[in-house]
Scaffold this active site. Structure first.
Site, PDB file in Angstrom:
ATOM      1  N   ASP A 290       0.864  -1.180   0.000  1.00 42.07           N
ATOM      2  CA  ASP A 290       0.000   0.000   0.000  1.00 42.07           C
ATOM      3  C   ASP A 290       0.902   1.233   0.000  1.00 42.07           C
ATOM      4  OD1 ASP A 290      -1.760   2.051   0.471  1.00 42.07           O
ATOM      5  OD2 ASP A 290      -2.617   1.225   2.297  1.00 42.07           O
ATOM      6  N   ASP A 436     -17.432   4.821  -1.138  1.00 42.00           N
ATOM      7  CA  ASP A 436     -16.203   4.453  -0.443  1.00 42.00           C
ATOM      8  C   ASP A 436     -16.532   4.093   1.015  1.00 42.00           C
ATOM      9  OD1 ASP A 436     -13.429   4.255   0.269  1.00 42.00           O
ATOM     10  OD2 ASP A 436     -12.935   5.715  -1.275  1.00 42.00           O
ATOM     11  N   ASP A 549     -10.477  -3.039  -2.001  1.00 40.63           N
ATOM     12  CA  ASP A 549      -9.316  -2.175  -1.792  1.00 40.63           C
ATOM     13  C   ASP A 549      -8.476  -2.778  -0.661  1.00 40.63           C
ATOM     14  OD1 ASP A 549      -7.632  -0.031  -2.045  1.00 40.63           O
ATOM     15  OD2 ASP A 549      -9.049   1.474  -1.323  1.00 40.63           O
ATOM     16  N   ARG A 609      -7.403  -3.758  -6.014  1.00 39.97           N
ATOM     17  CA  ARG A 609      -6.153  -3.001  -6.075  1.00 39.97           C
ATOM     18  C   ARG A 609      -4.951  -3.932  -6.148  1.00 39.97           C
ATOM     19  NH1 ARG A 609      -4.616   1.642  -1.738  1.00 39.97           N
ATOM     20  NH2 ARG A 609      -4.113  -0.166  -0.431  1.00 39.97           N
ATOM     21  N   ASP A 625      -3.218   4.852  -5.787  1.00 40.38           N
ATOM     22  CA  ASP A 625      -3.353   6.214  -5.264  1.00 40.38           C
ATOM     23  C   ASP A 625      -2.407   7.181  -5.967  1.00 40.38           C
ATOM     24  OD1 ASP A 625      -5.191   5.127  -3.584  1.00 40.38           O
ATOM     25  OD2 ASP A 625      -3.914   5.137  -1.810  1.00 40.38           O
ATOM     26  N   HIS A 683     -12.003   9.354  -9.679  1.00 40.21           N
ATOM     27  CA  HIS A 683     -11.976   9.091  -8.234  1.00 40.21           C
ATOM     28  C   HIS A 683     -11.146  10.172  -7.571  1.00 40.21           C
ATOM     29  CE1 HIS A 683     -12.239   7.060  -4.510  1.00 40.21           C
ATOM     30  NE2 HIS A 683     -11.058   6.485  -4.513  1.00 40.21           N
TER      31      HIS A 683
END
Length: 963
Positions: A290, A436, A549, A609, A625, A683
């Site tokens: 992440d 979300d 996610d 993701r 991201d 997004h």
């Protein structure tokens, strides 16, 4: 930890307060994030470099030279066509077993494992769709030092005994050298050495009497210190300790591609399409992590991993698939090889004395060496070969190819209603609206905030009444709360991953203290899948789809923001063994749940993701991201291309950038680029300003509206390409070199690309651009009509002006904000739908327009695939697959479907022929029953013929003649 986490509460809102469960650490995090504002950047110190990873450091310091591994040719034997032999580490005396397979579809597989390991080593399951079909080797004469073998007239190998080396050839040409640089290393499982002897003199006797094995060996202090320094038995990164109970277990191998200068693949990295050399830099790292607002021009690991590498030159394309789910590092170096250095093997390399080559060094922390060599020889062959191993991409529902509207977060049901209505008010189509994490009850997934979303079924039904869908986020970290049904069930059934002490693993994520289901277990996946049903996912309907996610998995307080490697999975495996496949399993379980909730009738849509090889079977992914910066818009192109050619075609980047606030020009340009990527979603981060298209000046809203409408007009083409991908593995979004494999000018090209074989797209990715350079290839194409290699000029037509250009040429185009350079390739036919609808499903019965761009011979060909857009009935023959061919002034439609039982209401509304040298005198239609009728037409100064209203059903055979 703070710099990695998004706000856990809702900040800057005028309604609502923090709930009780958001206090404590949540509130602290919230305050610090607010104070930090938007000045975020990835802290590289939170992620390992190679010299901070013991196994990478140990293996990277091995210098090219004489390898300690020797093949025992006397042990060679064929069993069911597979070559088996032993390989000895002459320094340690450890014996390995090598298996070499010739596979159908022009592939070779090599597996190396210990002959007698202390315990089984992890071999990756579930990624291969089946055990590949073996094609038998025929062994040639064997000498003391060399063994040769072949399959048919194409694939062959030469195995050298000492040091061990394997050379693989195709059509007599050397394709890959294995261990030619002597970097092979196989860290065998062993018992831990201990500097202190047993304290109790009778301890050994007691153990022997009790039948226990002596598990420790005595060693001198220097040897112990060396092992500690190398991180063989334990390792600490920052404050995180890795107990490494099984000790060193890394595997490594070098592979050389002689005759190549360009390598691709091994995503995911925020880097160039053509891979860079790493001699004086960090290796490429595959370790799902992440990493928010990631750095560009970087080889550091990101959210997904596909250990597939492609090598390409003007003569051929080859591939290498390293099947290992552990942390992996890959070094790349390039050099020019002197043929005399390598003896007779280099005689197989054609050309001059000096031969360019790419050297790669693959290092994985655990598992075995299991590698596939894909022989190609063409790019399309590589895609087919890889898909035969890991699976063909799934066929998405039509709505998934439309435009998706998302942000973190749409506040409540009224907000959702308003956004939905605004799209209609501004006449902008969209298919899916997303929610979300804030839609849940305190980050408890598959629940709803009853204050903000009190009527979720009614909300979904209102959206569905317009033909649209909704997506909600469902992450794999489960809030530790015995009152939460998901947690209580998983805990009671012992479904969670355990820590090294065999207790339930606990990590921090959005809900606070969380547990993580062990998705490597089939029963856990089945349990999770069952939760997708409306009966068990309260407030859900069949029009609700899913976003997975944080499934790397993300653990805010874990090493490198992920799970500890010594955590325990089912079967005794450590997390280090399965890390890169965890997100794949989450994705799989969710998709299987969506299929099961309709008893297999409806196709799923799941965005993930994290990903691994084989993720293409379950849905879409995105690049994570990113940031609202021009550099990130530019980087989205090579990132999407790299993932596409690594077998996962349903890929996109967040339009507008997730972090920060894009200026008006950047947002507009991003919409134009996103409209020509497979997955098209806007997004934005919670802290960003609202950025729906109508919140900008009307001139920008108009350009965004046009970009989205252009996407919808091309949906028939996109849908056809995804069907073809589901049958062949060839991705819709392709690097230029895939379509023009002989043109070296395209090999490192990443600012323009092909959609299918028909469209060339050059997005504008620079601020204030008034001109842009576009390369139009030519003179090296395969005729799309005759399917033969012919040297003919390649024509290109601008989609907006119909201007004709002839390749190969580099052109400079003047551009304005409304310009998106898109060219249709001469010799192609595009199926489109030109009527504006508010979503894709409402256009299902709309008529088609065929856009025909003629090549130098006055010919063109194209296909159209269509079905009901959402069920699996196409697998029962309920679909239409047509080929349109224009040749000798005739357009002929013929059926490509062996069985076609699908009836379409769509008809042919218009035919546009671009590049016709003169106007015809008459245009006639001959329908399937033999009836002939005259058609109206017009001819423009741009040499474009428009044929109006043939009005024949698109599913029928027909012929349109120009005379």
């Amino acid at each position: 930890m703070i710099c990695f986490i998004k706000p856990l509460g809702r900040f800057g809102e005028t309604t609502g307060k923090f709930r009780s469960e958001r206090r404590g650490l949540h509130l602290l995090v919230a305050v610090l994030v607010i104070l930090s504002g938007m000045a975020r950047a990835v802290d590289k110190s939170n992620f390992k470099k190679c010299d901070q990873s013991g196994f990478c450091k140990r293996n990277r310091r091995i210098q090219p030279g004489s390898s300690p591994y020797a093949a025992d040719l006397d042990s060679a034997r064929l069993e069911n066509g597979v070559l088996h032999l032993n390989v000895l580490n002459t320094q340690t005396g450890i014996l390995l077993k090598l298996e070499l397979y010739a596979l159908q579809n022009q592939m070779v597989r090599m597996k190396i494992n210990e002959v007698s390991p202390l315990k089984p080593r992890y071999e990756v399951p579930d990624v291969l769709v089946a055990e590949p079909e073996v094609a038998s080797w025929q062994l040639g004469e064997k000498s003391e030092s060399v063994l040769e073998g072949s399959h048919g007239n194409a694939m062959s190998f030469v195995l050298t005994a000492q040091p061990f080396r394997l050379d693989i050839l195709y059509d007599g040409q050397l394709v890959t050298r294995v261990n030619s640089r002597g970097l092979m290393n196989f860290e065998h499982l062993r018992t831990k050495k201990n500097v202190d002897p047993p304290q109790d003199e009778n301890e050994e006797e007691k153990k022997e009497e009790e039948g226990e094995e002596q598990e420790e060996e005595v060693a001198d202090d220097s040897e112990i210190e060396d092992e500690k320094a190398d991180g063989m038995w334990e390792e600490t990164f920052k404050t995180h300790h890795d107990s490494k109970p099984n000790g060193p277990s890394a595997v490594a191998m070098d592979f050389t591609f002689p005759g190549y200068e360009h390598l691709y693949g091994i995503p995911e990295h925020a880097d160039t399409l053509a891979l860079k050399t790493t001699k004086s830099d960090e290796p490429y790292r595959l370790y799902n992590l992440d990493v928010f607002e990631y750095d560009l021009d970087s080889r550091m690991a990101l959210y997904g991993s596909v250990p597939l590498m492609l090598a390409h030159n003007s003569d051929r394309t080859v591939g290498l698939f390293w099947l290992n789910a552990a942390e992996t590092w890959i070094d790349i170096t390039s050099n020019t090889a002197d043929k005399s250095m390598f003896g007779r093997m280099m005689d197989y390399v054609k050309g001059d004395q000096e031969v360019p080559e790419m050297n790669t060094h693959w290092i994985s922390e655990s598992g075995i060496i299991d590698v596939f060599f894909l022989m190609g020889p063409k790019p399309y062959d590589i895609f087919s070969q890889y898909a035969s191993l890991t699976g063909l991409p799934y066929m998405p529902p039509m709505f998934a190819l439309g435009y998706h509207q998302c942000r973190w977060n749409y506040n409540d049901e009224e907000d959702v209603k308003t956004v939905d209505e605004k799209f209609d008010e501004h006449d902008i189509p969209y298919d899916v609206i997303w929610l979300d994490i804030e839609h849940t009850n305190g980050k408890r997934y598959m629940t709803w905030d009853k204050h903000k979303f009190p009527n979720p079924i009614e909300m979904q039904n209102n959206i569905a009444s317009k033909g649209r869908k909704m997506v909600t986020i469902v992450d794999p970290h489960i809030k530790q709360d015995n009152g939460y049904h998901l947690y209580k069930e998983a805990k009671d059934q012992d479904y969670f991953i355990r820590n090294k002490d065999n207790n339930e693993f606990q990590g921090w994520c959005w809900p606070g203290s969380s547990s993580y289901p062990d998705f490597t277990r089939e029963d856990v996946r089945a349990w999770w899948a069952s939760k997708m049903s409306p009966e068990l996912y309260e407030g859900s309907t069949h029009n609700l789809f899913t976003w997975n996610d944080m499934n790397e998995p993300s653990v805010f307080n874990g090493p490198e923001v992920t799970m500890h490697k010594d955590a325990k999975h089912a079967g005794g495996w450590e997390h280090r063994d399965v890390h890169n496949i965890y997100g794949f399993y989450v994705h799989r379980a969710t998709a299987e749940g969506q299929i099961a909730r309709t008893d297999g009738r409806e196709r799923p849509f799941v965005l993930s993701r994290a990903f691994f090889a084989g993720s293409q079977r379950y849905g879409a992914i995105w690049t994570g991201d990113n940031a609202a910066e021009w550099s990130h818009l530019k980087a989205s192109l090579p990132m999407c291309l790299s993932i596409s050619i690594a077998g996962i075609p349903f890929i996109g980047a967040d339009v507008g950038g997730f972090f920060k606030n894009p200026d008006t020009e950047l947002l507009t340009r991003w919409y134009q680029a996103g409209a020509y990527q497979p997955f098209f979603r806007a997004h934005a981060h919670l802290d960003t300003k609202r950025r729906e298209p109508w919140l900008y000046p009307e001139e920008n809203t108009a350009v965004i509206r046009t970009a989205i409408r252009n996407r919808y007009a091309l949906l028939p083409y996109w849908y056809t390409l995804f069907y073809q991908a589901s049958q062949t593995g060839v991705p819709p979004m392709r690097p230029m070199w895939v379509e023009f494999p002989e043109d070296s000018k395209t090999f490192a090209m990443e600012d323009q690309y092909m959609i299918g074989s028909s469209l060339l797209v050059r997005p504008i990715t620079d601020a204030g651009a008034t001109s842009v350079s576009v390369y139009l290839p030519g003179q090296n194409t395969t005729s799309m009509v005759r399917h033969t290699v012919v040297k003919e000029e390649t024509r290109w037509y601008r989609m907006d002006t119909f201007d004709k250009m002839t390749g190969p040429t580099q052109v400079s185009l003047s551009v304005s904000l409304t310009t998106v350079p898109v060219f249709q390739r001469g010799g192609s036919i595009l199926p489109t739908k030109e009527r504006v609808r508010r979503c894709s499903s409402l256009g299902a019965g709309d008529p088609y327009t065929l856009k025909i761009a003629l090549d130098a011979q006055g010919s063109a060909v194209g296909q159209l695939y269509t079905d009901d857009g959402h069920t699996y009935n196409f697998q029962k023959g309920q679909y239409i697959y047509r080929q349109f061919e224009f040749k000798d002034n005739k357009l002929i439609s013929k059926n490509l479907a062996p069985v076609s039982e699908y009836n379409s209401k769509s008809w042919l509304e218009r035919v546009v022929i671009i590049g016709l040298s003169e106007s015809p005198n008459h245009v006639s239609l001959i329908s399937q029953g033999g009836n002939t009728q005259s058609l109206e037409f017009g001819y423009s100064v741009q040499r474009v013929l428009s044929i109006r209203k043939p009005a024949i059903n698109i599913a029928e055979d027909f012929e349109i003649s120009l005379t």
